[in-house]
Design a protein around this motif. Sequence first.
Motif, short mmCIF file in Angstrom:
data_model
loop_
_atom_site.label_atom_id
_atom_site.label_comp_id
_atom_site.label_asym_id
_atom_site.label_seq_id
_atom_site.Cartn_x
_atom_site.Cartn_y
_atom_site.Cartn_z
N GLU A 63 16.75 10.41 4.37
CA GLU A 63 16.22 11.19 5.49
C GLU A 63 17.35 11.47 6.46
OE1 GLU A 63 14.20 13.43 7.47
OE2 GLU A 63 12.70 12.22 6.43
N ARG A 68 15.06 13.07 13.41
CA ARG A 68 14.78 11.70 13.00
C ARG A 68 16.08 10.92 12.87
NH1 ARG A 68 10.47 11.04 8.03
NH2 ARG A 68 8.58 10.79 9.29
N GLN A 120 7.21 10.54 1.24
CA GLN A 120 7.10 10.91 2.64
C GLN A 120 6.67 9.70 3.44
OE1 GLN A 120 4.32 14.16 2.96
NE2 GLN A 120 5.67 15.62 1.96
N PHE A 121 7.09 9.65 4.71
CA PHE A 121 6.62 8.56 5.56
C PHE A 121 6.55 9.03 7.01
CE2 PHE A 121 11.21 8.28 5.73
CZ PHE A 121 11.51 7.87 7.03
N THR A 122 5.70 8.37 7.77
CA THR A 122 5.61 8.63 9.21
C THR A 122 5.86 7.32 9.95
OG1 THR A 122 3.22 8.22 9.27
CG2 THR A 122 3.95 10.49 8.93
N MET A 123 6.41 7.46 11.16
CA MET A 123 6.74 6.31 11.99
C MET A 123 5.81 6.25 13.19
SD MET A 123 10.90 6.41 11.81
CE MET A 123 11.01 8.11 12.40
N GLU A 126 5.78 8.89 15.90
CA GLU A 126 5.35 10.23 15.51
C GLU A 126 3.84 10.38 15.51
OE1 GLU A 126 9.08 11.20 12.48
OE2 GLU A 126 7.25 10.28 11.71
N THR A 127 3.14 9.29 15.27
CA THR A 127 1.68 9.34 15.19
C THR A 127 0.99 8.68 16.38
OG1 THR A 127 1.65 7.27 13.92
CG2 THR A 127 1.75 9.33 12.67
N PHE A 132 3.33 2.17 10.12
CA PHE A 132 4.10 3.02 9.22
C PHE A 132 3.16 3.48 8.11
CE2 PHE A 132 7.88 1.27 11.15
CZ PHE A 132 8.84 2.25 10.96
N GLU A 133 3.25 4.74 7.73
CA GLU A 133 2.47 5.27 6.62
C GLU A 133 3.41 5.88 5.59
OE1 GLU A 133 -1.73 6.89 7.99
OE2 GLU A 133 -0.14 7.79 9.20
N TYR A 158 -0.71 5.85 -1.57
CA TYR A 158 -0.65 5.74 -0.11
C TYR A 158 -0.57 4.28 0.31
CZ TYR A 158 -2.34 5.71 4.73
OH TYR A 158 -2.48 5.49 6.07
N LYS A 160 0.10 1.75 4.10
CA LYS A 160 0.37 1.68 5.53
C LYS A 160 0.47 0.22 5.95
CE LYS A 160 -4.43 1.75 7.22
NZ LYS A 160 -5.39 2.45 8.11
#
Length: 222
Positions: A63, A68, A120-123, A126-127, A132-133, A158, A160
């Motif tokens: 990434e 980011r 893919q991941f989100t921090m 961001e959410t 973490f997802e 998936y 988290k």
Amino acid sequence: MKYRIKEDSTFHLAIVVLLSLIVTACSHTVQVEGNYPAPVGHQFPLSVGIYLSEDFKNYTYQEDSEDREEWKINTGRAQENLFETVLGSMFINTISLSEYPKDVPANVELVIVPEVRELQFTMPRETRVNIFEVWIKYDMNAYDSQGNQVASWVITAYGKTPTAFLQSQEQALTQAINIALRDAGATLYTGFEKVPELQAFLSGKVRSASLQEFKVKSPQAE
């Protein structure tokens, strides 16, 4: 004048060191390791070859987007362990193939080749949720003994994890990835025979085996 040159050199060196520290502080490396339990249940009556490419076994996600921090995430070894464990428990016989389509043993009826389509991941920032997802998508391909494609399907996984009880972002992301990989293994195991083309392939093998058994028993009955 000589003193001035030395002073400038020291200043430039300090700037380089400072920038290096900033870059290091904003970069993250994750090496995912994992051992996964073998599912227990019905085994399909097939001899299956498993081909995991070098790209698959060494898969690394990088990434480097502008909005980011830099992340380098290696899931290769973990997903190699996962697929070998799950596929190894699904069939009466499995063979790991070092090459494909070359040198496929004569007794192999089906070859399975997984590929990573995306990760893919989100921090949390961001959410706005303290988790973490992770999403991982695999392209699954199956070929018969002649190299003809039998089926192609997709597995989406998936995972988290909350960050509250973990010491670092790296630990939190690693745990989320391991949960996603377990989800991928469960989906592979439970969804295999639901793929229409694989249903047809398995049915054909069962009919062929039943017919062969009938031919063997018929002379004895007479």
